[in-house]
Design a protein around this motif. Structure first.
Motif, short mmCIF file in Angstrom:
data_model
loop_
_atom_site.label_atom_id
_atom_site.label_comp_id
_atom_site.label_asym_id
_atom_site.label_seq_id
_atom_site.Cartn_x
_atom_site.Cartn_y
_atom_site.Cartn_z
N TYR A 11 0.97 -0.81 0.39
CA TYR A 11 -0.43 -0.12 -0.09
C TYR A 11 1.26 1.18 0.11
O TYR A 11 1.58 0.68 0.62
CB TYR A 11 -0.85 -0.10 0.98
N TYR A 21 -5.93 8.31 0.40
CA TYR A 21 -5.89 6.34 0.15
C TYR A 21 -6.34 5.72 -0.01
O TYR A 21 -6.53 5.39 1.59
CB TYR A 21 -4.09 6.29 -0.52
N VAL A 22 -7.32 5.06 -0.49
CA VAL A 22 -8.44 4.13 -0.03
C VAL A 22 -8.11 2.89 -0.88
O VAL A 22 -8.55 3.07 -2.24
CB VAL A 22 -9.77 4.90 0.26
N THR A 99 -12.38 1.46 13.03
CA THR A 99 -10.89 1.34 12.72
C THR A 99 -10.14 1.82 14.62
O THR A 99 -10.79 1.76 15.34
CB THR A 99 -10.67 3.34 12.47
N LYS A 113 -9.46 8.38 8.66
CA LYS A 113 -10.58 7.35 8.63
C LYS A 113 -11.71 6.96 9.46
O LYS A 113 -12.04 6.49 9.62
CB LYS A 113 -9.24 5.97 9.85
N LEU A 116 -13.81 8.52 7.32
CA LEU A 116 -14.07 7.73 6.09
C LEU A 116 -14.90 6.46 7.10
O LEU A 116 -16.49 6.46 6.21
CB LEU A 116 -12.94 6.76 6.18
N VAL A 379 -11.34 -0.67 8.91
CA VAL A 379 -10.30 0.36 8.20
C VAL A 379 -9.03 0.60 8.83
O VAL A 379 -8.54 1.01 10.25
CB VAL A 379 -11.39 1.72 7.66
N ALA A 407 -10.52 -2.48 4.65
CA ALA A 407 -9.72 -1.29 3.54
C ALA A 407 -8.46 -0.82 4.57
O ALA A 407 -8.22 -1.05 5.82
CB ALA A 407 -11.19 -0.01 4.09
N ALA A 409 -6.80 2.76 4.79
CA ALA A 409 -6.92 4.08 4.13
C ALA A 409 -6.14 5.34 4.60
O ALA A 409 -5.27 5.84 6.09
CB ALA A 409 -8.64 4.81 4.66
N ALA A 540 -13.93 12.15 2.25
CA ALA A 540 -13.58 10.92 2.27
C ALA A 540 -15.27 10.30 2.05
O ALA A 540 -15.78 9.52 1.06
CB ALA A 540 -14.80 10.68 4.38
N SER A 543 -13.84 9.79 -2.02
CA SER A 543 -13.82 8.44 -2.06
C SER A 543 -14.77 7.68 -2.02
O SER A 543 -14.46 6.60 -2.39
CB SER A 543 -12.67 8.29 -0.72
N TYR A 544 -15.79 7.44 -1.64
CA TYR A 544 -17.07 6.66 -1.60
C TYR A 544 -17.98 6.96 -2.73
O TYR A 544 -18.18 5.54 -3.07
CB TYR A 544 -17.68 7.15 0.10
#
Length: 545
Positions: A11, A21-22, A99, A113, A116, A379, A407, A409, A540, A543-544
């Motif tokens: 990653y 970054y996810v 998370t 996180k 997210l 996450v 995930a 992230a 967030a 990214s979703y």
């Protein structure tokens, strides 16, 4: 011929400012359905423990903590009203988005996180939970603050709320003198004059101080202060201390599983570790995690043990005799648990806790417990995402279950500071040039002073003649002596130029240090302006979508 799939993923940290970054732990999980809850089929058992029942118990423990236990613990700093707490109950069968991190003043990439999982929970009517890893060691309360020296150059100042006499896990880290903590934001603000005011530190501090004055540990105080500004921006992320979850029935049952199947677990654990180390070519024996050791009848399990009055974390070794699990910290035997039913084990577990003993998970066993028995979607940050690939292997080989996808992230958020930067040559390049003036001076003819040109030409000619007549191996002693003498002669003619290069290198090193501060993504989130809340929330959401 195409190679097969890699056994381990890698990653990356995003390099651009204000970027996220996810990724997912399996590349076929890009279209993962976040509405789905993870389930363990009823036929999966470990001895007399149904894994599905353990999952139900552990999730119930989390809800109990959120709706009852934590509100009692928070005393002066309650996170949930009674009405808000009761509203969580219907979410028991909804997705749990988890998370976690140590309860420190971390950088915004860690904080991302939380944004997210809040985004995912809002989209799927789930519960966003941040696990406070408060059984980890609190190594320092110092934060590094960018400031300027008398010449206006950037540097770091290290500021701490108070001096500490000893280290302890976060759950047992309390202020020595609460009054000394009140002026912490002002000291940070003064240090950052000329760089920018740390808006969020001042924003969280009243709630932090209220929690500290109510007698809560430092990590919980930091959590309560952060939760207050999260709620003000619309986030509904609920912090759960891992230390409190360890005092619940679900984790006690999990610990009993580790002890009961310790031999096979140690084998699965160590094989997963060996495969990971081989793939990434790791040589340091302590990385990424130490192995589980076996000494005769004593088998190490992935737990740590300590006491509040002696907060040095030690390993846990287990041996069985006469229907009991004997417990050793690697130095001496400290007690035992009944190797009978969960009920008797639970009674003993609570007795140990009442006596001041803390039995807590190591990194891989913690995420194994949380991913299998609490969360539906977990996450990680970059580091956790890497090492938890070992946990995937352990879950599969030890329990025979396909590990749930997680995930990975993070985000890069740089602190906007007025810049005095200028163009400069890298110190590494200048170091290479300095070395060349010592051993390859003939490359720098244009830098030789006019009065030294004749001597320089003669020395270069002599060196070339030596290079054209290299003697065979075993006969080079005199040749080496001669060419070293010529190199020293040539290098002496470049002393003035080398001096200039060394001055330039010192200047470049200073600018590189300043640039490292300017471009760092590691600054604590409390040094940022309040606008970072909206920026992280937007990242967030983006990214979703």
């Amino acid at each position: 011929m195409e190679s097969g799939p890699q056994p381990f993923e890698t990653y990356r940290v995003p390099s651009d400012d204000r970027s996220a970054y996810v990724a997912f732990s399996r590349t076929d999980s890009v279209h993962l359905d976040l509405k789905q809850c993870f389930t363990i089929p009823s036929e999966y058992t470990m001895g007399d423990v149904s894994l599905a029942h353990l999952r139900a118990q552990s999730r119930s423990d989390v809800l109990d903590l959120l709706t009852e236990g934590l509100r009692d613990l928070d005393r002066g700093g309650q996170l949930l009203s009674a009405a808000d707490a009761e509203a969580l109950r219907p979410l028991a069968t909804s997705p749990f988005f988890l998370t976690g991190h140590q309860p420190e003043l971390f950088h915004p990439g860690v904080w991302f996180k939380n944004f997210l999982i809040d985004c995912w929970a809002r989209a799927h009517i789930g519960l966003a939970i941040n696990i406070l890893v408060d059984h980890d060691q609190c190594r320092s309360l110092t934060i590094r603050v960018p400031c300027r020296d008398s010449h206006g150059r950037l540097k770091f100042a290290s500021i701490e709320p108070e001096e500490r006499s000893r280290q302890a896990p976060w759950e047992w880290t309390y202020p020595n003198n609460v009054a000394s903590w009140r002026g912490f934001p002002e000291r940070v603000h003064a240090a950052m004059a000329g760089v920018g005011a740390p808006h969020l530190l001042a924003a969280i501090w009243p709630d932090c101080m209220q929690a500290l004055e109510a007698g809560l540990p430092v990590g919980r105080a930091f959590s309560i202060g952060r939760n207050a500004i999260e709620r003000s921006s619309g986030l509904r992320v609920h912090d759960v201390p891992m230390s409190e979850l360890c005092r619940r029935r679900g984790f006690a049952t999990f610990a009993r599983m580790l002890m009961a199947d310790r031999v096979r677990l140690a084998d699965c654990y160590n094989r997963a570790r060996a495969e990971y180390r081989a793939f990434f070519k790791i040589r340091n024996e302590a990385h990424p995690v130490p192995p589980l050791n076996v000494h005769g009848e004593w088998v190490e399990v992935p737990l740590r043990i300590y006491r509040r009055d002696d907060p040095i974390r030690r390993p846990v070794f287990v041996s069985a005799a006469s229907g009991r699990f004997r417990i050793s910290d690697g130095q001496k035997e400290v007690g035992s648990f009944p190797d009978t039913t969960n009920e008797y084990f639970w009674d003993a577990w609570m007795h140990w806790a009442d006596q001041g003993w803390c039995i807590r998970p190591r990194a891989l066993s913690m995420t194994l417990f949380l991913r299998l028995f609490v969360s539906d979607h977990f996450v990680h940050g970059i580091g956790g995402g890497l090492y938890d690939q070992m946990t995937n292997q352990i879950i599969k080989t030890w329990l025979g279950i396909e590990a749930p996808v997680y995930a990975v992230a993070t985000a890069t958020m740089k602190l906007n500071m007025p810049s005095m930067m200028e163009q400069f040559e890298s110190s590494a390049a200048l170091t290479a040039m300095i070395r060349s003036t010592l051993f390859h001076a003939e490359r720098f003819r244009s830098s030789i002073l006019p009065e030294d040109q004749t001597r320089f030409a003669e020395a270069v000619s002599k060196k070339q003649a030596l290079l054209n007549d290299i003697p065979p191996r075993g006969e080079k002693r005199n040749w080496h002596r001669e060419i070293s003498t010529v190199n020293r002669s040539l290098a002496s003619l470049l002393a003035h130029y080398r001096s200039d290069l060394e001055k330039n290198r010192s200047h470049s090193q200073m600018l590189e240090r300043e640039w490292a501060i300017q471009s760092s993504r590691e600054h604590p989130y409390v040094l940022f302006k309040e606008s970072i809340l909206g920026e992280l929330k937007a990242l967030a959401d983006e990214s979703y979508s």
